[in-house]
Structures are given as C-alpha cells and as structure tokens.
Design a protein around this motif. Structure first.
Motif, PDB file in Angstrom:
ATOM      1  N   ILE A 111       0.838  -1.208   0.000  1.00 53.90           N
ATOM      2  CA  ILE A 111       0.000   0.000   0.000  1.00 53.90           C
ATOM      3  C   ILE A 111       0.869   1.254   0.000  1.00 53.90           C
ATOM      4  CG2 ILE A 111      -1.624   1.360   1.387  1.00 53.90           C
ATOM      5  CD1 ILE A 111      -3.005  -0.931   0.026  1.00 53.90           C
ATOM      6  N   SER A 112       1.906   1.239   0.804  1.00 54.83           N
ATOM      7  CA  SER A 112       2.774   2.404   0.924  1.00 54.83           C
ATOM      8  C   SER A 112       3.468   2.739  -0.393  1.00 54.83           C
ATOM      9  CB  SER A 112       3.812   2.144   2.016  1.00 54.83           C
ATOM     10  OG  SER A 112       4.757   3.179   2.070  1.00 54.83           O
ATOM     11  N   PHE A 113       4.010   1.739  -1.077  1.00 56.30           N
ATOM     12  CA  PHE A 113       4.736   2.018  -2.315  1.00 56.30           C
ATOM     13  C   PHE A 113       3.791   2.352  -3.462  1.00 56.30           C
ATOM     14  CE2 PHE A 113       8.408   0.775  -0.069  1.00 56.30           C
ATOM     15  CZ  PHE A 113       9.494   1.254  -0.776  1.00 56.30           C
ATOM     16  N   VAL A 114       2.617   1.754  -3.509  1.00 55.09           N
ATOM     17  CA  VAL A 114       1.674   2.062  -4.584  1.00 55.09           C
ATOM     18  C   VAL A 114       1.101   3.465  -4.417  1.00 55.09           C
ATOM     19  CG1 VAL A 114      -0.546   1.397  -5.588  1.00 55.09           C
ATOM     20  CG2 VAL A 114       1.181  -0.336  -5.130  1.00 55.09           C
ATOM     21  N   THR A 115       0.941   3.912  -3.180  1.00 55.42           N
ATOM     22  CA  THR A 115       0.424   5.262  -2.946  1.00 55.42           C
ATOM     23  C   THR A 115       1.528   6.312  -2.907  1.00 55.42           C
ATOM     24  OG1 THR A 115       0.476   4.928  -0.553  1.00 55.42           O
ATOM     25  CG2 THR A 115      -1.604   4.451  -1.690  1.00 55.42           C
ATOM     26  N   ASN A 116       2.768   5.894  -3.202  1.00 51.46           N
ATOM     27  CA  ASN A 116       3.915   6.795  -3.328  1.00 51.46           C
ATOM     28  C   ASN A 116       4.331   7.433  -2.004  1.00 51.46           C
ATOM     29  OD1 ASN A 116       5.984   7.807  -4.842  1.00 51.46           O
ATOM     30  ND2 ASN A 116       4.858   9.567  -5.578  1.00 51.46           N
ATOM     31  N   THR A 117       4.047   6.775  -0.886  1.00 49.24           N
ATOM     32  CA  THR A 117       4.548   7.271   0.397  1.00 49.24           C
ATOM     33  C   THR A 117       5.844   6.582   0.785  1.00 49.24           C
ATOM     34  OG1 THR A 117       3.117   5.714   1.553  1.00 49.24           O
ATOM     35  CG2 THR A 117       2.299   7.960   1.289  1.00 49.24           C
ATOM     36  N   ASN A 118       6.065   5.357   0.294  1.00 56.21           N
ATOM     37  CA  ASN A 118       7.310   4.614   0.472  1.00 56.21           C
ATOM     38  C   ASN A 118       7.739   4.459   1.927  1.00 56.21           C
ATOM     39  OD1 ASN A 118       7.167   4.719  -2.274  1.00 56.21           O
ATOM     40  ND2 ASN A 118       8.986   5.950  -2.547  1.00 56.21           N
ATOM     41  N   SER A 134      14.143  -4.741  -6.622  1.00 49.49           N
ATOM     42  CA  SER A 134      14.293  -4.180  -7.976  1.00 49.49           C
ATOM     43  C   SER A 134      13.040  -4.343  -8.822  1.00 49.49           C
ATOM     44  CB  SER A 134      15.492  -4.819  -8.679  1.00 49.49           C
ATOM     45  OG  SER A 134      15.323  -6.216  -8.771  1.00 49.49           O
ATOM     46  N   VAL A 135      12.390  -5.503  -8.763  1.00 48.86           N
ATOM     47  CA  VAL A 135      11.218  -5.738  -9.595  1.00 48.86           C
ATOM     48  C   VAL A 135       9.965  -5.138  -8.975  1.00 48.86           C
ATOM     49  CG1 VAL A 135       9.723  -7.546 -10.557  1.00 48.86           C
ATOM     50  CG2 VAL A 135      12.196  -7.812 -10.632  1.00 48.86           C
ATOM     51  N   GLY A 136       9.883  -5.121  -7.658  1.00 47.08           N
ATOM     52  CA  GLY A 136       8.685  -4.616  -6.996  1.00 47.08           C
ATOM     53  C   GLY A 136       8.792  -3.170  -6.558  1.00 47.08           C
ATOM     54  N   LEU A 137       9.693  -2.906  -5.621  1.00 48.56           N
ATOM     55  CA  LEU A 137       9.744  -1.580  -4.996  1.00 48.56           C
ATOM     56  C   LEU A 137      10.285  -0.508  -5.938  1.00 48.56           C
ATOM     57  CD1 LEU A 137      10.991  -2.637  -1.451  1.00 48.56           C
ATOM     58  CD2 LEU A 137       8.654  -2.449  -2.290  1.00 48.56           C
ATOM     59  N   GLY A 148       0.437   9.511 -10.116  1.00 41.44           N
ATOM     60  CA  GLY A 148       0.139  10.817  -9.512  1.00 41.44           C
ATOM     61  C   GLY A 148       0.171  11.941 -10.529  1.00 41.44           C
ATOM     62  N   MET A 149       1.162  11.927 -11.416  1.00 40.13           N
ATOM     63  CA  MET A 149       1.231  12.955 -12.456  1.00 40.13           C
ATOM     64  C   MET A 149       0.055  12.835 -13.413  1.00 40.13           C
ATOM     65  SD  MET A 149       5.320  13.399 -13.295  1.00 40.13           S
ATOM     66  CE  MET A 149       5.369  11.963 -14.318  1.00 40.13           C
ATOM     67  N   ALA A 150      -0.325  11.600 -13.760  1.00 44.32           N
ATOM     68  CA  ALA A 150      -1.450  11.387 -14.674  1.00 44.32           C
ATOM     69  C   ALA A 150      -2.743  11.918 -14.071  1.00 44.32           C
ATOM     70  CB  ALA A 150      -1.584   9.900 -15.015  1.00 44.32           C
ATOM     71  N   VAL A 151      -2.951  11.674 -12.789  1.00 42.48           N
ATOM     72  CA  VAL A 151      -4.165  12.173 -12.131  1.00 42.48           C
ATOM     73  C   VAL A 151      -4.165  13.706 -12.103  1.00 42.48           C
ATOM     74  CG1 VAL A 151      -5.384  12.267  -9.911  1.00 42.48           C
ATOM     75  CG2 VAL A 151      -4.566  10.074 -10.797  1.00 42.48           C
ATOM     76  N   ALA A 152      -3.005  14.309 -11.843  1.00 43.37           N
ATOM     77  CA  ALA A 152      -2.925  15.773 -11.852  1.00 43.37           C
ATOM     78  C   ALA A 152      -3.222  16.329 -13.246  1.00 43.37           C
ATOM     79  CB  ALA A 152      -1.540  16.227 -11.388  1.00 43.37           C
ATOM     80  N   ILE A 153      -2.696  15.684 -14.271  1.00 44.90           N
ATOM     81  CA  ILE A 153      -2.951  16.120 -15.645  1.00 44.90           C
ATOM     82  C   ILE A 153      -4.428  15.970 -15.983  1.00 44.90           C
ATOM     83  CG2 ILE A 153      -2.500  15.531 -18.072  1.00 44.90           C
ATOM     84  CD1 ILE A 153      -0.281  17.166 -16.662  1.00 44.90           C
TER      85      ILE A 153
END
Length: 185
Positions: A111-118, A134-137, A148-153
């Motif tokens: 959840i943390s990495f998908v929501t960009n809070t890491n 490397s493949v996931g995170l 996030g950029m796509a949603v802002a656009i």
C-alpha cells in the motif's frame, strides 16, 4: 562557516535551481502530455510496443469514470502484485536466504509504495530480496509517481475542458508517457 549561514545559502541555491528549471521543465512536461499520439519523440518505438501489447488506442479518450476506473484498477493490480511478490520472495531466484515477508508487513509495504509514500517498517537489506527490491519496490517508485502525475494532468484537463463532453485523456497513455518521457530520463 556558521551553520545558519550555510543553511540559508543551501536554501537559496535550491530556490535558484528551481527558478531556472521550472519553465523549461514545465514546458517539456506540457509537450509530453499534449503531443498528438501520432507525433512521437525518440522513445516512440517503446511507447508503440507498450500500446500494442496492452491493446491501448492512444487516440481514444476516457471520461472521468473510465479514467478513475483505470487508475483504481491499475493501483489494485499493483498492490496485489507487490503483495504477492513479497510473500513469495523466498521461492524466487536471488532470495539470499530470506523467506517471504509477513502478511502485515507485505500489505503495509505494498500500500505504501503504490500510494507513493514509500514508508518502510523494516530493514530493507535483511527483509527484502534483491528481486523484490528491484522488480517490486523500484518499479513502484516510478509508476506510482507516474500515476500521480497522470491524475494531476487529468484534473487540469477536466478543468480546462468543461465545455467539451467530459473526456479527460487516456490514463494508459498518460501513465506510459509520464514514465518513459519524464521519469526515466
């Protein structure tokens, strides 16, 4: 040098760099998200391949319902994929003797990495295998920012295009362009 003066100079340097970069970077990002799908930059081959493999029509636009559904679907698939990757990492190559991550930590990290809070509640080197990192995170570091950029656009397009029938672009095109043309370079 006095620490307060050093901090002030550091802040001034960062502000100066941002002041010099925001116009050219902003112009470049605007071109990326407004370019006609048939006019591609140098990475057009990779982009075309992604569109073909994903069966994406780069000229097709989505309503906000479709766009939101695509964002939520992609995010859900990302959470599930990253969760699964962490749970089975002990069976993957280069596991370094690490077993699968506990369900709570795997869910929290996904959840943390998908929501960009890491946010990480573990020591990465002793918990996550190189494949998981490397493949996931690492992949999520890029695509979550691109989402996030796509949603802002899409929000900006929605405000600008209020009189045009409700189409706000194509999430898959915005995600691909944001990743390939802005974040990876």
């Amino acid at each position: 040098m006095n620490p307060a003066i050093a901090a002030a100079l550091h802040i001034a340097l960062v502000v100066a760099v941002l002041a010099l970069a925001y116009v050219p970077l902003g112009d470049y990002m605007a071109r990326v998200y407004t370019t006609d799908p048939d006019l591609r930059s140098g990475d057009g081959r990779v982009e075309s391949l992604i569109y073909r493999l994903g069966r994406i029509d780069p000229r097709a636009e989505q309503t906000w319902y479709g766009y939101a559904g695509s964002v939520l679907g992609f995010s859900l698939a990302s959470v599930l994929g990253l969760y699964l990757l962490q749970r089975v990492q002990g069976f993957l190559p280069l596991d370094h003797g690490l077993s699968g991550v506990s369900p709570a930590v795997a869910f929290n990290t996904a959840i943390s990495f998908v929501t960009n809070t890491n946010w990480q509640s573990y020591v990465p080197e002793t918990t996550m295998s190189p494949v998981t990192q490397s493949v996931g995170l690492a992949v999520q570091n890029f695509v979550s920012a691109a989402v996030g950029m796509a949603v802002a656009i899409a929000l900006i397009r929605g405000i600008v295009r209020t009189a045009r029938g409700g189409e706000i672009g194509n999430f898959w095109v915005d995600l691909t362009r944001g990743t390939l043309r802005i974040l990876l370079p």
